[in-house]
Design a protein around this motif. Structure first.
Motif, PDB file in Angstrom:
ATOM      1  N   GLU A 174       0.832  -1.209   0.000  1.00 54.62           N
ATOM      2  CA  GLU A 174       0.000   0.000   0.000  1.00 54.62           C
ATOM      3  C   GLU A 174       0.864   1.257   0.000  1.00 54.62           C
ATOM      4  O   GLU A 174       0.534   2.250  -0.662  1.00 54.62           O
ATOM      5  N   ILE A 175       1.968   1.221   0.752  1.00 54.01           N
ATOM      6  CA  ILE A 175       2.888   2.360   0.752  1.00 54.01           C
ATOM      7  C   ILE A 175       3.467   2.553  -0.642  1.00 54.01           C
ATOM      8  O   ILE A 175       3.584   3.675  -1.139  1.00 54.01           O
ATOM      9  N   GLY A 176       3.829   1.437  -1.289  1.00 57.20           N
ATOM     10  CA  GLY A 176       4.367   1.506  -2.636  1.00 57.20           C
ATOM     11  C   GLY A 176       3.384   2.142  -3.609  1.00 57.20           C
ATOM     12  O   GLY A 176       3.757   2.968  -4.449  1.00 57.20           O
ATOM     13  N   GLN A 177       2.110   1.768  -3.495  1.00 57.78           N
ATOM     14  CA  GLN A 177       1.092   2.346  -4.379  1.00 57.78           C
ATOM     15  C   GLN A 177       0.941   3.838  -4.132  1.00 57.78           C
ATOM     16  O   GLN A 177       0.798   4.616  -5.076  1.00 57.78           O
ATOM     17  N   ARG A 178       1.009   4.244  -2.860  1.00 52.82           N
ATOM     18  CA  ARG A 178       0.845   5.657  -2.529  1.00 52.82           C
ATOM     19  C   ARG A 178       2.024   6.493  -3.023  1.00 52.82           C
ATOM     20  O   ARG A 178       1.840   7.625  -3.480  1.00 52.82           O
ATOM     21  N   LEU A 179       3.240   5.932  -2.935  1.00 52.00           N
ATOM     22  CA  LEU A 179       4.446   6.688  -3.276  1.00 52.00           C
ATOM     23  C   LEU A 179       5.015   6.322  -4.645  1.00 52.00           C
ATOM     24  O   LEU A 179       6.087   6.803  -5.014  1.00 52.00           O
ATOM     25  N   PHE A 180       4.316   5.439  -5.372  1.00 50.76           N
ATOM     26  CA  PHE A 180       4.753   5.008  -6.703  1.00 50.76           C
ATOM     27  C   PHE A 180       6.139   4.336  -6.642  1.00 50.76           C
ATOM     28  O   PHE A 180       7.045   4.648  -7.425  1.00 50.76           O
ATOM     29  N   LEU A 181       6.262   3.424  -5.682  1.00 51.64           N
ATOM     30  CA  LEU A 181       7.489   2.658  -5.504  1.00 51.64           C
ATOM     31  C   LEU A 181       7.156   1.176  -5.566  1.00 51.64           C
ATOM     32  O   LEU A 181       6.022   0.773  -5.296  1.00 51.64           O
TER      33      LEU A 181
END
Length: 221
Positions: A174-181
């Motif tokens: 979810e963090i990756g989706q939010r920060l495009f990582l």
């Protein structure tokens, strides 16, 4: 399959927890124990992914057993089970570096969610425990926030963003989706910030994020 070790000095409680987890197709209880010492020995043999430990057990209590497990099987995530919610237990469990803290009176689905979260490298607190942790943070808000913000000076802007979202309860994906990582990149950021901040796990990182006031900022984005 998530391999689980269960330790509780009450046979009926062990049977109940085992029955709950048996309903999950991706969880397998590979061993159980009646005290902390037996749990450590069972962990040596079975190398479980997750250990569920009663916080009050004879011979070796849950907190002491958790410390032993970190030494013997460092890759095993530990979740504490208890009927108690006093501050001393919450604080001690967080300091011991456990991945989760559950009240035995909680919803059975919480148990499955906690095991899956711990297996995935995340953390899980029962809602009642999470509420109390936030209260404890707020009790010393001024001094804690100042100290926490000073600690965050060690982080890069991106690491602070990751910490804020981690504190809000987001998974690596979810963090990756939010920060495009990518998820792997997020995992690397988490490992780095834990090392920089000298924290044991995501639970302690989440608490620090709350103390520093990062969580409200991240949720408002």
């Amino acid at each position: 399959m998530i391999r689980v070790l269960l330790a509780d000095d009450e046979a009926m409680m062990r049977a109940g927890v085992r029955a709950i987890l048996a309903a999950a197709p991706d969880i397998d209880v590979v061993a159980d124990a009646g005290n902390g010492r037996e749990a450590v020995e069972a962990a040596r043999v079975h190398r479980p992914d997750v250990a569920l430990l009663d916080i009050r057990m004879p011979v070796l209590d849950g907190l002491s057993a958790a410390a032993e497990l970190r030494r013997v099987v460092p890759d095993t995530a530990v979740i504490m089970l208890t009927t108690f919610s006093e501050d001393e237990y919450i604080g001690a469990a967080l300091e011991s570096g456990v991945s989760g803290f559950l009240l035995k009176a909680g919803d059975p689905y919480e148990l499955m969610a906690a095991v899956r979260a711990a297996y995935g490298g995340a953390s899980y607190l029962s809602p009642k425990v999470a509420h109390r942790v936030i209260q404890l943070v707020n009790d010393g808000q001024v001094t804690r926030r100042t100290a926490a913000k000073e600690r965050l000076d060690r982080l890069t802007p991106r690491e602070r963003e990751v910490l804020a979202l981690l504190g809000a309860g987001l998974s690596n994906a979810e963090i990756g989706q939010r920060l495009f990582l990518t998820e792997g990149t997020v995992k690397a950021y988490v490992s780095t910030l834990l090392a920089r901040l000298e924290l044991k796990n995501r639970v302690q990182a989440a608490v620090l994020a709350h103390e520093a006031g990062l969580v409200g900022d991240s949720e408002g984005e």
